[in-house]
Design a protein around this motif. Structure first.
Motif, PDB file in Angstrom:
ATOM      1  N   SER A  33       0.820  -1.209   0.000  1.00 40.33           N
ATOM      2  CA  SER A  33       0.000   0.000   0.000  1.00 40.33           C
ATOM      3  C   SER A  33       0.857   1.264   0.000  1.00 40.33           C
ATOM      4  N   VAL A  34       0.245   2.344  -0.465  1.00 38.66           N
ATOM      5  CA  VAL A  34       0.856   3.674  -0.410  1.00 38.66           C
ATOM      6  C   VAL A  34      -0.122   4.603   0.292  1.00 38.66           C
ATOM      7  N   ILE A  35       0.370   5.307   1.291  1.00 40.96           N
ATOM      8  CA  ILE A  35      -0.426   6.290   2.015  1.00 40.96           C
ATOM      9  C   ILE A  35       0.135   7.662   1.669  1.00 40.96           C
ATOM     10  N   ALA A  36      -0.651   8.444   0.936  1.00 40.09           N
ATOM     11  CA  ALA A  36      -0.224   9.781   0.529  1.00 40.09           C
ATOM     12  C   ALA A  36      -0.839  10.809   1.474  1.00 40.09           C
ATOM     13  N   VAL A  37       0.002  11.656   2.048  1.00 41.94           N
ATOM     14  CA  VAL A  37      -0.452  12.627   3.041  1.00 41.94           C
ATOM     15  C   VAL A  37       0.208  13.981   2.808  1.00 41.94           C
ATOM     16  N   ILE A  38      -0.610  15.019   2.827  1.00 44.39           N
ATOM     17  CA  ILE A  38      -0.135  16.390   2.687  1.00 44.39           C
ATOM     18  C   ILE A  38      -0.541  17.151   3.929  1.00 44.39           C
ATOM     19  N   ASP A  39       0.380  17.930   4.462  1.00 45.85           N
ATOM     20  CA  ASP A  39       0.104  18.717   5.661  1.00 45.85           C
ATOM     21  C   ASP A  39      -1.039  19.702   5.395  1.00 45.85           C
ATOM     22  N   ALA A  40      -2.099  19.607   6.183  1.00 48.88           N
ATOM     23  CA  ALA A  40      -3.236  20.530   6.078  1.00 48.88           C
ATOM     24  C   ALA A  40      -3.328  21.439   7.290  1.00 48.88           C
ATOM     25  N   ARG A  41      -2.333  21.369   8.173  1.00 45.66           N
ATOM     26  CA  ARG A  41      -2.255  22.184   9.402  1.00 45.66           C
ATOM     27  C   ARG A  41      -3.354  21.807  10.392  1.00 45.66           C
ATOM     28  N   HIS A  42      -3.223  22.329  11.583  1.00 48.88           N
ATOM     29  CA  HIS A  42      -4.192  22.105  12.661  1.00 48.88           C
ATOM     30  C   HIS A  42      -4.401  20.614  12.946  1.00 48.88           C
ATOM     31  N   ASP A  43      -3.297  19.847  12.884  1.00 50.29           N
ATOM     32  CA  ASP A  43      -3.334  18.419  13.195  1.00 50.29           C
ATOM     33  C   ASP A  43      -4.191  17.622  12.213  1.00 50.29           C
ATOM     34  N   HIS A  44      -4.285  18.116  10.978  1.00 45.64           N
ATOM     35  CA  HIS A  44      -5.012  17.417   9.931  1.00 45.64           C
ATOM     36  C   HIS A  44      -4.101  17.221   8.715  1.00 45.64           C
ATOM     37  N   VAL A  45      -4.478  16.266   7.892  1.00 44.13           N
ATOM     38  CA  VAL A  45      -3.757  16.010   6.648  1.00 44.13           C
ATOM     39  C   VAL A  45      -4.772  15.813   5.526  1.00 44.13           C
ATOM     40  N   TYR A  46      -4.326  16.065   4.313  1.00 40.31           N
ATOM     41  CA  TYR A  46      -5.044  15.582   3.142  1.00 40.31           C
ATOM     42  C   TYR A  46      -4.557  14.158   2.915  1.00 40.31           C
ATOM     43  N   LEU A  47      -5.480  13.240   2.825  1.00 41.85           N
ATOM     44  CA  LEU A  47      -5.140  11.816   2.864  1.00 41.85           C
ATOM     45  C   LEU A  47      -5.735  11.077   1.677  1.00 41.85           C
ATOM     46  N   GLN A  48      -4.944  10.167   1.106  1.00 39.37           N
ATOM     47  CA  GLN A  48      -5.460   9.177   0.169  1.00 39.37           C
ATOM     48  C   GLN A  48      -4.659   7.891   0.363  1.00 39.37           C
ATOM     49  N   VAL A  49      -5.351   6.763   0.368  1.00 37.02           N
ATOM     50  CA  VAL A  49      -4.701   5.470   0.570  1.00 37.02           C
ATOM     51  C   VAL A  49      -4.915   4.614  -0.671  1.00 37.02           C
ATOM     52  N   PHE A  50      -3.806   4.105  -1.198  1.00 38.96           N
ATOM     53  CA  PHE A  50      -3.820   3.228  -2.366  1.00 38.96           C
ATOM     54  C   PHE A  50      -3.443   1.820  -1.927  1.00 38.96           C
ATOM     55  N   GLY A  51      -4.237   0.846  -2.325  1.00 41.39           N
ATOM     56  CA  GLY A  51      -3.938  -0.539  -2.024  1.00 41.39           C
ATOM     57  C   GLY A  51      -3.093  -1.172  -3.112  1.00 41.39           C
ATOM     58  N   PRO A  52      -2.886  -2.485  -3.037  1.00 40.48           N
ATOM     59  CA  PRO A  52      -2.107  -3.184  -4.070  1.00 40.48           C
ATOM     60  C   PRO A  52      -2.652  -2.910  -5.467  1.00 40.48           C
ATOM     61  N   GLY A  53      -1.733  -2.684  -6.394  1.00 38.06           N
ATOM     62  CA  GLY A  53      -2.123  -2.404  -7.761  1.00 38.06           C
ATOM     63  C   GLY A  53      -2.696  -1.028  -7.983  1.00 38.06           C
ATOM     64  N   GLY A  54      -2.611  -0.148  -6.989  1.00 33.52           N
ATOM     65  CA  GLY A  54      -3.121   1.200  -7.140  1.00 33.52           C
ATOM     66  C   GLY A  54      -4.594   1.345  -6.822  1.00 33.52           C
ATOM     67  N   ARG A  55      -5.219   0.280  -6.317  1.00 34.73           N
ATOM     68  CA  ARG A  55      -6.637   0.346  -5.958  1.00 34.73           C
ATOM     69  C   ARG A  55      -6.848   1.398  -4.873  1.00 34.73           C
ATOM     70  N   ILE A  56      -7.867   2.243  -5.038  1.00 34.32           N
ATOM     71  CA  ILE A  56      -8.131   3.302  -4.062  1.00 34.32           C
ATOM     72  C   ILE A  56      -8.870   2.713  -2.870  1.00 34.32           C
ATOM     73  N   VAL A  57      -8.219   2.760  -1.710  1.00 30.64           N
ATOM     74  CA  VAL A  57      -8.804   2.249  -0.467  1.00 30.64           C
ATOM     75  C   VAL A  57      -9.504   3.378   0.277  1.00 30.64           C
ATOM     76  N   VAL A  58      -8.859   4.530   0.339  1.00 30.97           N
ATOM     77  CA  VAL A  58      -9.461   5.727   0.942  1.00 30.97           C
ATOM     78  C   VAL A  58      -9.375   6.838  -0.094  1.00 30.97           C
ATOM     79  N   ALA A  59     -10.523   7.372  -0.500  1.00 27.16           N
ATOM     80  CA  ALA A  59     -10.557   8.453  -1.481  1.00 27.16           C
ATOM     81  C   ALA A  59      -9.971   9.725  -0.874  1.00 27.16           C
ATOM     82  N   PRO A  60      -9.534  10.665  -1.716  1.00 23.58           N
ATOM     83  CA  PRO A  60      -8.945  11.907  -1.190  1.00 23.58           C
ATOM     84  C   PRO A  60      -9.887  12.610  -0.220  1.00 23.58           C
ATOM     85  N   ARG A  61      -9.350  12.973   0.942  1.00 21.84           N
ATOM     86  CA  ARG A  61     -10.187  13.625   1.957  1.00 21.84           C
ATOM     87  C   ARG A  61      -9.316  14.396   2.930  1.00 21.84           C
TER      88      ARG A  61
END
Length: 218
Positions: free
Chosen positions: A113-141
């Motif tokens: 898996s790949v967990i992509a995270v961008i600092d959104a400040r205030h103890d939050h992140v922009y998050l998306q999780v990709f599973g094996p083969g690039g399958r989207i496990v958690v949509a951007p949020r």
């Protein structure tokens, strides 16, 4: 196919030209910066085009990161991409910043898996999780950083993005360490170009993906 890629979403101002026949990026420039994208972008684009020995009429499409990221930075890059595309009669495509972070790691390893995270400040992140083969496990949020920590604790994964170190540092004691932590402040502009080259016609328009309301209110 020749693709002009632009990224001003985060802490860099970047442009590159990809030639799929040539087999890769033929010219590129990425300058770290938090502010000043509006003044820096077009000179960087001009420099990259000169290095590639091309004019805008030689380009087949334009790709630009669409966020999440800085509100101002996104507007600068998307406006420039739309303007170039309109003036040169080219199609323009939007590339998710989170996907651009994940792309090289998914290309390298289709199993973990790949967990992509961008600092959104205030103890939050922009998050998306990709599973094996690039399958989207958690949509951007937009998510509390604890949600990203839990995702990183559940399975062997690679954590990528500007908040990668912050997430890795919060993993509980005894948790399996991440397979990789890539905390670069902006995605690789070459991969933005590669993603722009494979997007189907008529899909992924260059529209901002903010994922949150602006901090400044009228």
């Amino acid at each position: 196919m020749r693709v002009l890629a632009i990224d001003t979403a985060l802490a860099a101002c970047s442009a590159a030209v990809l030639d799929t026949v040539f087999g890769g990026v033929i010219a590129g420039e990425s300058v770290p910066m938090v502010r000043g994208h509006a003044e820096a972008l077009m000179p960087i684009v001009e420099q990259v085009m000169q290095r590639a020995e091309l004019t805008f009429t030689d380009i087949d499409r334009v790709a630009v990161t669409t966020g999440p990221g800085s509100f101002t930075g996104l507007r600068v890059g998307i406006s420039a991409a739309r303007g170039i595309a309109l003036a040169a009669n080219l199609p323009a495509f939007g590339v998710s910043t989170l996907s651009a972070y994940a792309a090289p790691h998914l290309a390298e390893d289709q199993i973990n898996s790949v967990i992509a995270v961008i600092d959104a400040r205030h103890d939050h992140v922009y998050l998306q999780v990709f599973g094996p083969g690039g399958r989207i496990v958690v949509a951007p949020r937009l998510a509390p950083i604890g949600e990203a920590v839990r995702a990183a604790s559940e399975a062997p994964s690679r954590i990528v993005g500007s908040a990668a170190l912050a997430v890795a540092d919060r993993l509980p004691k005894g948790a399996r360490p991440p397979l990789r932590v890539d905390s670069r402040e902006a995605p690789d502009i070459g991969w933005v170009a590669r993603m722009g080259a494979v997007l189907p016609e008529g899909q992924s328009p260059p529209k901002p993906q903010y994922l949150r309301a602006p901090d400044a209110q009228p």
